[in-house]
Design an enzyme around this catalytic site. Structure first.
Site, short mmCIF file in Angstrom:
data_model
loop_
_atom_site.label_atom_id
_atom_site.label_comp_id
_atom_site.label_asym_id
_atom_site.label_seq_id
_atom_site.Cartn_x
_atom_site.Cartn_y
_atom_site.Cartn_z
N HIS A 62 37.89 27.69 37.48
CA HIS A 62 36.45 27.86 37.77
C HIS A 62 36.22 29.09 38.66
CE1 HIS A 62 35.75 23.76 36.19
NE2 HIS A 62 36.85 23.46 36.85
N SER A 117 31.53 57.73 39.10
CA SER A 117 30.08 57.63 39.04
C SER A 117 29.47 59.02 39.15
CB SER A 117 29.58 56.75 40.19
OG SER A 117 28.18 56.88 40.36
#
Length: 461
Positions: free
Chosen positions: A161, A282
């Site tokens: 999970h 970026s």
């Protein structure tokens, strides 16, 4: 300007011209030329089969074979010139063969339909490509096993999970992704036999009227078997869909691994660092190092699964035997093959150049990961697991309430939960011992992971 139907292979029935847009709409030359080699090879074999039945003479056979060899050279050298009238690779090759050897080229199509011709080409192409992509899967598995062997002593937090769960070896994590790919390799090898079935000699749908020797054709073209029903031979695209399902499964497995690495490479985790070769930056933030290779692998998985679903929907409503809808099988197949091939090679590069950060990985190991071990400590002293699970949970809550860690609780603290706790409980809080206790087949103990590595290596020989 409308194109005269009389120039078409099928034009004798028609007196009217084909609408120009319809003519373009009907073409598959640009996708179909991917199979130019297979089309020539299939025609060579079929010409020999016709000669065996005295449909063409030895002289005509030699002329056809020489013409086809020239066409093959032209394709391979990039000199083959496509004409606007070429509807597909089959008509292009027949048109060029006629230019080279004259009207005798028209005998090559005797008893053969484009229906059995195209599926023969496609099966030959896919057989070749399966062998090619098999190598890419094997190369990736080799990188996984080599890496797992080298880094087998690195212990990390395992997750369920996306929450910290139990200690596992880093190599165990790698093997959890390698084994699905090994399953993919097995499926691919099984698929090859189903693809390698001869359709040539089926004609349009009813069979070949000149009794060509299909067993000869099978051997000549290297197929493993013969499709026993002519209607099925020309209308079947299960082999295409099955390959695309295979490609989709591979991409699904790649995507899940890519997702894990994207998470593990984030600043919040920092378990791994991608090579510059498989990262980008970026345009505005100079500090960024983005895992674009992994994100593209994850994104392209949807593309391949979409290719598969699209073709299944195309095929599901078609009547028996060949329909023009089946022309739409090639673009998604070729796209799926290229995407899965590129993805396997990219992931091989990513895994082989990946840097792990042992310090960051070690920081993920916290005493609460050993709560199950604490419960198992009491199991070994004779208590039922359901009871020990509750006791261990109470110990976790006690540590949280005291703002400390599980291993910092004193023996007396633990004895307040159950009297069977003793001084030897301190041995529970050892990550190496924890993973070594998981020693049944498939576990994360060192020898178990080594068995997994050897299992994969023996399978890819």
């Amino acid at each position: 300007m409308a194109e005269k139907s009389s120039k078409k292979l099928w034009g004798g029935r028609f007196s009217g011209a084909t609408d120009p847009l319809m003519a373009e709409f009907n073409k598959s030359i640009y996708s179909g030329k991917e199979m130019c080699e297979e089309d020539v090879i299939g025609s060579m074999a079929y010409a020999k089969a016709l000669c065996q039945k005295n449909v063409i003479s030895e002289e005509e056979l030699n002329s056809i074979l020489k013409g086809l060899e020239q066409i093959q050279r032209e394709w391979n050298s990039g000199q083959f010139v496509l004409e606007p009238s070429d509807e597909d690779v089959h008509t292009a090759n027949e048109r060029r063969l006629t230019e080279i050897i004259g009207d005798v080229a028209g005998k090559l199509h005797t008893g053969r339909s484009r229906n059995d011709q195209v599926t023969t080409d496609l099966r030959l192409w896919l057989c070749r490509k399966i062998k090619e992509v098999e190598v890419y899967v094997i190369n990736l598995l080799k990188v996984f096993t080599n890496r797992a062997e080298m880094e087998i002593d690195v212990i990390m937090s395992g997750y369920t999970h996306l929450q910290r769960a139990q200690p596992v070896r880093w190599s165990h994590f790698l093997m959890s992704h390698a084994l699905p790919l090994l399953g993919d390799l097995g499926r691919l090898r099984q698929l090859y036999t189903r693809v390698s079935q001869l359709p040539l000699g089926a004609g349009a749908l009813a069979g070949n009227p000149f009794n060509v020797d299909r067993e000869f054709l099978r051997k000549e073209l290297g197929f493993e078997g013969i499709i026993m029903n002519s209607m099925n031979a020309v209308g079947d695209r299960d082999f295409v869909i099955e390959f695309m399902f295979w490609a989709g499964m591979v991409m699904l497995h790649i995507s899940r691994f890519a997702e894990d690495l994207i998470i593990y490479s984030s600043s919040e985790f920092g378990f791994v660092t991608l090579s510059d070769a498989y990262s980008t930056g970026s345009s505005i933030m100079p500090q960024k190092k983005n895992p674009d290779s992994l994100e593209l692998l994850r994104g392209k998985s949807g593309r391949v699964l979409g290719d598969m679903i699209g073709l299944m929907i195309t095929v599901k409503g078609t009547p028996t035997t060949y329909n023009k809808d089946l022309q739409e099988d090639k673009e998604p197949l070729f796209d799926a093959f290229k995407t899965v091939s590129d993805s396997l090679q990219i992931l091989t590069g990513v895994v082989s150049t990946l840097t792990i950060n042992p310090t960051k990985i070690a920081e993920s190991l916290t005493p609460d990961l050993l709560a199950t071990d604490l419960a198992e400590y009491l199991v070994r002293k004779g208590l039922p697991f359901r009871q020990t699970h509750h006791i261990s949970g109470s110990a976790v809550r006690m540590a949280e309430e005291r703002n400390t860690t599980l291993d910092k609780l004193s023996v007396s603290d633990l004895q307040s939960l159950h009297p069977l706790f003793d001084e030897d409980v301190s041995k529970v809080f050892n990550y190496e011992e924890s993973v070594e206790k998981r020693c049944s087949i498939g576990g994360t103990a060192k020898h178990c992971v080594q068995e997994q590595i050897e299992h994969i290596r023996s399978a890819i020989l």
